[in-house]
Design a protein around this motif. Structure first.
Motif, mmCIF file in Angstrom:
data_model
loop_
_atom_site.group_PDB
_atom_site.id
_atom_site.type_symbol
_atom_site.label_atom_id
_atom_site.label_comp_id
_atom_site.label_asym_id
_atom_site.label_seq_id
_atom_site.Cartn_x
_atom_site.Cartn_y
_atom_site.Cartn_z
ATOM 1 N N GLY A 65 86.948 87.014 71.277
ATOM 2 C CA GLY A 65 86.221 88.283 71.145
ATOM 3 C C GLY A 65 85.010 88.304 72.078
ATOM 4 N N LYS A 66 84.387 89.506 72.175
ATOM 5 C CA LYS A 66 83.204 89.651 73.038
ATOM 6 C C LYS A 66 82.219 90.576 72.367
ATOM 7 N N ALA A 67 80.943 90.434 72.708
ATOM 8 C CA ALA A 67 79.952 91.399 72.236
ATOM 9 C C ALA A 67 80.233 92.721 72.935
ATOM 10 N N CYS A 68 80.723 93.695 72.173
ATOM 11 C CA CYS A 68 81.048 95.000 72.772
ATOM 12 C C CYS A 68 81.316 95.992 71.652
ATOM 13 N N GLY A 69 80.788 97.223 71.803
ATOM 14 C CA GLY A 69 81.082 98.256 70.810
ATOM 15 C C GLY A 69 82.554 98.649 70.827
ATOM 16 N N GLY A 70 83.159 98.591 71.996
ATOM 17 C CA GLY A 70 84.579 98.907 72.116
ATOM 18 C C GLY A 70 84.883 100.390 72.260
ATOM 19 N N GLY A 71 83.848 101.234 72.466
ATOM 20 C CA GLY A 71 84.105 102.665 72.664
ATOM 21 C C GLY A 71 84.591 102.919 74.085
ATOM 22 N N MET A 72 85.666 103.690 74.210
ATOM 23 C CA MET A 72 86.276 103.848 75.544
ATOM 24 C C MET A 72 86.954 105.207 75.669
ATOM 25 N N GLY A 106 88.366 89.692 82.142
ATOM 26 C CA GLY A 106 87.923 90.837 81.350
ATOM 27 C C GLY A 106 88.716 92.056 81.811
ATOM 28 N N PRO A 107 88.309 93.252 81.373
ATOM 29 C CA PRO A 107 89.041 94.455 81.777
ATOM 30 C C PRO A 107 89.125 94.622 83.294
ATOM 31 N N ALA A 108 88.051 94.286 84.017
ATOM 32 C CA ALA A 108 88.067 94.470 85.476
ATOM 33 C C ALA A 108 89.060 93.506 86.123
ATOM 34 N N GLY A 109 88.928 92.219 85.815
ATOM 35 C CA GLY A 109 89.779 91.222 86.460
ATOM 36 C C GLY A 109 91.242 91.366 86.081
ATOM 37 N N GLU A 135 78.090 102.535 78.844
ATOM 38 C CA GLU A 135 79.541 102.598 78.983
ATOM 39 C C GLU A 135 79.953 101.695 80.145
ATOM 40 N N GLY A 136 80.638 100.610 79.830
ATOM 41 C CA GLY A 136 81.014 99.666 80.879
ATOM 42 C C GLY A 136 82.512 99.437 80.972
ATOM 43 N N LEU A 137 83.252 99.834 79.929
ATOM 44 C CA LEU A 137 84.699 99.572 79.966
ATOM 45 C C LEU A 137 85.403 100.463 80.983
ATOM 46 N N ARG A 138 85.041 101.747 80.973
ATOM 47 C CA ARG A 138 85.717 102.667 81.907
ATOM 48 C C ARG A 138 85.472 102.243 83.360
ATOM 49 N N ARG A 168 89.339 96.800 70.120
ATOM 50 C CA ARG A 168 88.804 95.482 69.768
ATOM 51 C C ARG A 168 88.975 94.623 71.018
ATOM 52 N N ARG A 169 87.885 94.030 71.487
ATOM 53 C CA ARG A 169 87.963 93.365 72.786
ATOM 54 C C ARG A 169 88.908 92.168 72.811
ATOM 55 N N SER A 170 89.002 91.453 71.698
ATOM 56 C CA SER A 170 89.930 90.318 71.695
ATOM 57 C C SER A 170 91.352 90.833 71.944
ATOM 58 N N PHE A 208 91.501 83.387 86.911
ATOM 59 C CA PHE A 208 90.794 82.325 86.186
ATOM 60 C C PHE A 208 89.943 82.931 85.067
ATOM 61 N N GLU A 209 90.070 82.392 83.877
ATOM 62 C CA GLU A 209 89.247 82.837 82.747
ATOM 63 C C GLU A 209 88.749 81.610 82.004
ATOM 64 N N ARG A 210 87.426 81.517 81.858
ATOM 65 C CA ARG A 210 86.878 80.280 81.271
ATOM 66 C C ARG A 210 87.138 80.186 79.766
ATOM 67 N N GLU A 211 87.289 81.345 79.095
ATOM 68 C CA GLU A 211 87.542 81.312 77.648
ATOM 69 C C GLU A 211 89.044 81.212 77.390
ATOM 70 N N GLY A 215 83.488 95.720 88.022
ATOM 71 C CA GLY A 215 83.034 95.693 86.629
ATOM 72 C C GLY A 215 81.558 95.341 86.509
ATOM 73 N N ASP A 216 81.208 94.651 85.435
ATOM 74 C CA ASP A 216 79.800 94.291 85.196
ATOM 75 C C ASP A 216 79.218 93.457 86.331
ATOM 76 N N ALA A 217 80.028 92.604 86.923
ATOM 77 C CA ALA A 217 79.517 91.781 88.027
ATOM 78 C C ALA A 217 79.022 92.670 89.166
ATOM 79 N N GLU A 225 87.289 77.336 83.929
ATOM 80 C CA GLU A 225 86.061 77.909 84.482
ATOM 81 C C GLU A 225 85.937 77.558 85.963
ATOM 82 N N VAL A 226 85.655 78.567 86.757
ATOM 83 C CA VAL A 226 85.399 78.308 88.180
ATOM 84 C C VAL A 226 83.947 77.865 88.313
ATOM 85 N N VAL A 227 83.735 76.701 88.941
ATOM 86 C CA VAL A 227 82.372 76.171 89.035
ATOM 87 C C VAL A 227 81.823 76.209 90.471
HETATM 88 C C1 LIG Z 1 76.664 94.688 72.933
HETATM 89 C C2 LIG Z 1 77.486 95.428 73.923
HETATM 90 C C3 LIG Z 1 78.155 96.586 73.551
HETATM 91 C C4 LIG Z 1 78.943 97.271 74.482
HETATM 92 N N1 LIG Z 1 79.613 98.387 74.056
HETATM 93 C C5 LIG Z 1 80.366 99.067 74.942
HETATM 94 C C6 LIG Z 1 81.104 100.204 74.523
HETATM 95 O O1 LIG Z 1 81.127 100.565 73.357
HETATM 96 N N2 LIG Z 1 81.828 100.863 75.471
HETATM 97 C C7 LIG Z 1 81.849 100.467 76.771
HETATM 98 O O2 LIG Z 1 82.488 101.144 77.583
HETATM 99 N N3 LIG Z 1 81.202 99.376 77.182
HETATM 100 C C8 LIG Z 1 80.459 98.664 76.293
HETATM 101 N N4 LIG Z 1 79.800 97.547 76.711
HETATM 102 C C9 LIG Z 1 79.951 97.108 78.106
HETATM 103 C C10 LIG Z 1 81.290 96.369 78.302
HETATM 104 O O3 LIG Z 1 81.456 95.384 77.316
HETATM 105 C C11 LIG Z 1 81.326 95.715 79.686
HETATM 106 O O4 LIG Z 1 80.901 96.655 80.633
HETATM 107 C C12 LIG Z 1 82.727 95.212 80.025
HETATM 108 O O5 LIG Z 1 83.045 94.094 79.245
HETATM 109 C C13 LIG Z 1 82.825 94.824 81.511
HETATM 110 O O6 LIG Z 1 84.062 94.229 81.766
HETATM 111 P P1 LIG Z 1 84.196 93.142 82.939
HETATM 112 O O7 LIG Z 1 85.636 92.851 83.046
HETATM 113 O O8 LIG Z 1 83.450 93.577 84.117
HETATM 114 O O9 LIG Z 1 83.391 91.873 82.398
HETATM 115 P P2 LIG Z 1 83.644 90.947 81.125
HETATM 116 O O10 LIG Z 1 84.330 91.689 80.046
HETATM 117 O O11 LIG Z 1 82.320 90.319 80.814
HETATM 118 O O12 LIG Z 1 84.663 89.849 81.672
HETATM 119 C C14 LIG Z 1 84.235 88.825 82.530
HETATM 120 C C15 LIG Z 1 85.052 87.602 82.185
HETATM 121 O O13 LIG Z 1 84.751 86.562 83.112
HETATM 122 C C16 LIG Z 1 84.784 85.339 82.432
HETATM 123 N N5 LIG Z 1 84.030 84.370 83.226
HETATM 124 C C17 LIG Z 1 82.688 84.335 83.427
HETATM 125 N N6 LIG Z 1 82.364 83.359 84.281
HETATM 126 C C18 LIG Z 1 83.521 82.738 84.621
HETATM 127 C C19 LIG Z 1 83.831 81.655 85.479
HETATM 128 N N7 LIG Z 1 82.886 80.995 86.156
HETATM 129 N N8 LIG Z 1 85.121 81.273 85.597
HETATM 130 C C20 LIG Z 1 86.106 81.929 84.918
HETATM 131 N N9 LIG Z 1 85.859 82.973 84.092
HETATM 132 C C21 LIG Z 1 84.578 83.384 83.960
HETATM 133 C C22 LIG Z 1 84.173 85.646 81.084
HETATM 134 O O14 LIG Z 1 84.556 84.706 80.107
HETATM 135 C C23 LIG Z 1 84.737 87.038 80.813
HETATM 136 O O15 LIG Z 1 85.915 87.018 80.039
HETATM 137 C C24 LIG Z 1 79.028 96.821 75.808
HETATM 138 C C25 LIG Z 1 78.371 95.642 76.193
HETATM 139 C C26 LIG Z 1 77.609 94.948 75.267
HETATM 140 C C27 LIG Z 1 76.916 93.675 75.684
#
Ligand SMILES: Cc1cc2nc3c(=O)[nH]c(=O)nc-3n(C[C@H](O)[C@H](O)[C@H](O)COP(=O)(O)OP(=O)(O)OC[C@H]3O[C@@H](n4cnc5c(N)ncnc54)[C@H](O)[C@@H]3O)c2cc1C
Length: 380
Positions: free
Chosen positions: A45-52, A17-20, A281-284, A99-101, A37-40, A269-271, A123-125
């Motif tokens: 795409g991902k559930a995300c508004g995409g505002g940043m 994701g953006p963090a990794g 706001e999670g992207l920043r 767009r997250r994709s 490592f990325e499992r997808e 990131g989210d983790a 996927e890391v298990v």
């Molecule tokens: C509905 C919704 C709307 C949102 N809208 C906004 C917004 O508008 N603006 C904003 O700033 N933030 C928004 N967010 C928050 C934002 O999407 C997250 O904070 C952001 O994606 C965090 O990035 P990340 O890299 O930490 O995690 P992720 O984007 O979740 O990336 C983690 C990655 O790890 C992969 N993964 C998981 N487990 C494993 C494994 N075991 N092995 C290998 N890969 C693995 C996943 O497939 C994923 O690709 C929204 C979130 C949601 C749910």
């Protein structure tokens, strides 16, 4: 004869994701051997508004604009679709819709070009500390060892808890999001409504050829009836109440200062539960923590034994201090949202302040004490 195990790499990163992906880029450009490592598969795409906030550009030496779908110049707030307030965003192109994709693939590609080893669909298990190394196993049973590990695999990762990183009992927002293809009226206008969703809000962000729409609730209201919200929201945009494919997701949100480092390991990131508990706001923070984690791991691999501890301190200073106030604002605002809307958002200066927060110009700490006092004591 069984194959010899691969020699340890410098860093294994879980999640592209953006963090990794940001961390992978920063480590690889310093010549470190990084495996991401990325499992997808790439481009999912991902559930995300995409505002940043456009201010995230400062953490990257390459131009992020190819990943930007729309530039937002104005924000509109409403209470149950009425009582609107508009704010023009400060500065030049301060808020983007991505767009997250596209964004995730774009960042991973930059990391790959810098030399990171990208393993999509893997996927890391299992993850284990063995002596001074981290050992991970993927879904095919392949093992790989590394000197350091970055956990960046998002909101549902069980690892931070197991390793004593981040909050021991994470807090979650409940969300539902959808994308709709349709003609859009104002491509540079983002909307937030606070009156339709208990303890939360819904958003409508313009995209190329459509909208990104979502509903989020923040104080633990698990029984969110998002479909009922959408039945009111979608017709106000000229859409069918049933439009779009809906994705329910739980999102880990910031809930206090916690260690984000351990022996040879960081979480980002989210983790790491960095997502803003007021506006989601999670992207920043994901991009910022990913970049900081990459730099900290690079320093640690180079012999700076304090670098990982400093990462926790940096994230606390540059993000956590603001989130501490964001959490307090969320707790007061979402408990008394109508008062919050009238006294918080409808004040002449408030939309501008929120716009400054969204664009990354201001932190919650800058406005929090005044806002909380006003909400609690209803002072004008
Ligand atoms: C509905 C919704 C709307 C949102 N809208 C906004 C917004 O508008 N603006 C904003 O700033 N933030 C928004 N967010 C928050 C934002 O999407 C997250 O904070 C952001 O994606 C965090 O990035 P990340 O890299 O930490 O995690 P992720 O984007 O979740 O990336 C983690 C990655 O790890 C992969 N993964 C998981 N487990 C494993 C494994 N075991 N092995 C290998 N890969 C693995 C996943 O497939 C994923 O690709 C929204 C979130 C949601 C749910």
């Amino acid at each position: 004869m069984s194959a010899l195990p691969a020699p340890p790499v410098d860093t294994i990163i879980l999640g592209a994701g953006p963090a990794g992906a940001s961390a992978a880029f920063h480590l690889a450009r310093h010549g470190r051997h990084v495996v991401l490592f990325e499992r997808e598969e790439r481009g999912r795409g991902k559930a995300c508004g995409g505002g940043m906030a456009a201010s995230v550009q400062r953490w990257f030496p390459f131009d992020l604009s190819p990943a930007v779908d729309q530039v937002i110049r104005e924000v509109r707030f409403t209470w149950a679709l009425e009582d609107p307030v508009r704010a023009v965003l400060p500065g030049e192109a301060p808020f983007w819709i991505v767009r997250r994709s596209v964004l995730d693939a774009f960042l991973a590609d930059r990391a790959g070009e810098a030399g990171a080893d990208l393993r999509f669909g893997t996927e890391v298990v299992a993850v284990e500390r063995q002596g001074d190394l981290w050992n991970v196993v993927d879904q095919h049973g392949q093992a790989l060892a590394s000197r350091s590990l970055l956990i960046a695999n998002g909101s549902s990762s069980p690892l931070p808890g197991r390793l004593g990183l981040g909050p021991s009992r994470p807090r979650f927002a409940t969300t539902l999001s959808l994308e709709v293809e349709c003609p859009i009226a104002n491509p540079d206008l983002a909307r937030f409504d606070f009156g339709l969703v208990p303890q939360g809000f819904c958003w409508v962000f313009p995209r190329q050829r459509g909208y990104s729409i979502g509903v989020g609730t923040f104080l633990g209201a698990e029984d969110l009836d998002a479909d009922a919200v959408l039945r009111r929201l979608l017709p106000s945009l000229g859409l069918s109440p049933e439009a779009g494919q809906r994705r329910p997701t739980r999102l880990r949100i910031w809930d206090g200062h916690h260690p984000l480092d351990g022996p040879g390991v960081l979480v980002a990131g989210d983790a790491a539960s960095l997502c803003d508990p007021f506006l989601a706001e999670g992207l920043r923070p994901a991009l910022m923590s990913g970049c900081q984690a990459g730099l900290a791991l690079e320093a640690w691999l180079g012999g700076d034994v304090q670098a990982l501890k400093r990462y926790t301190a940096t994230i606390r200073r540059d993000w956590g201090e603001s989130m501490m106030w964001g959490k307090r604002i969320a707790q007061v605002f979402y408990r008394f949202p109508r008062v919050g809307y009238q006294l918080g958002i409808k004040r002449p200066t408030a939309p501008q302040r929120i716009a400054q927060i969204l664009s990354g110009e201001m932190g919650y700490g800058d406005i929090a004490q005044r806002v909380i006092r006003r909400l609690l004591f209803q002072r004008g």
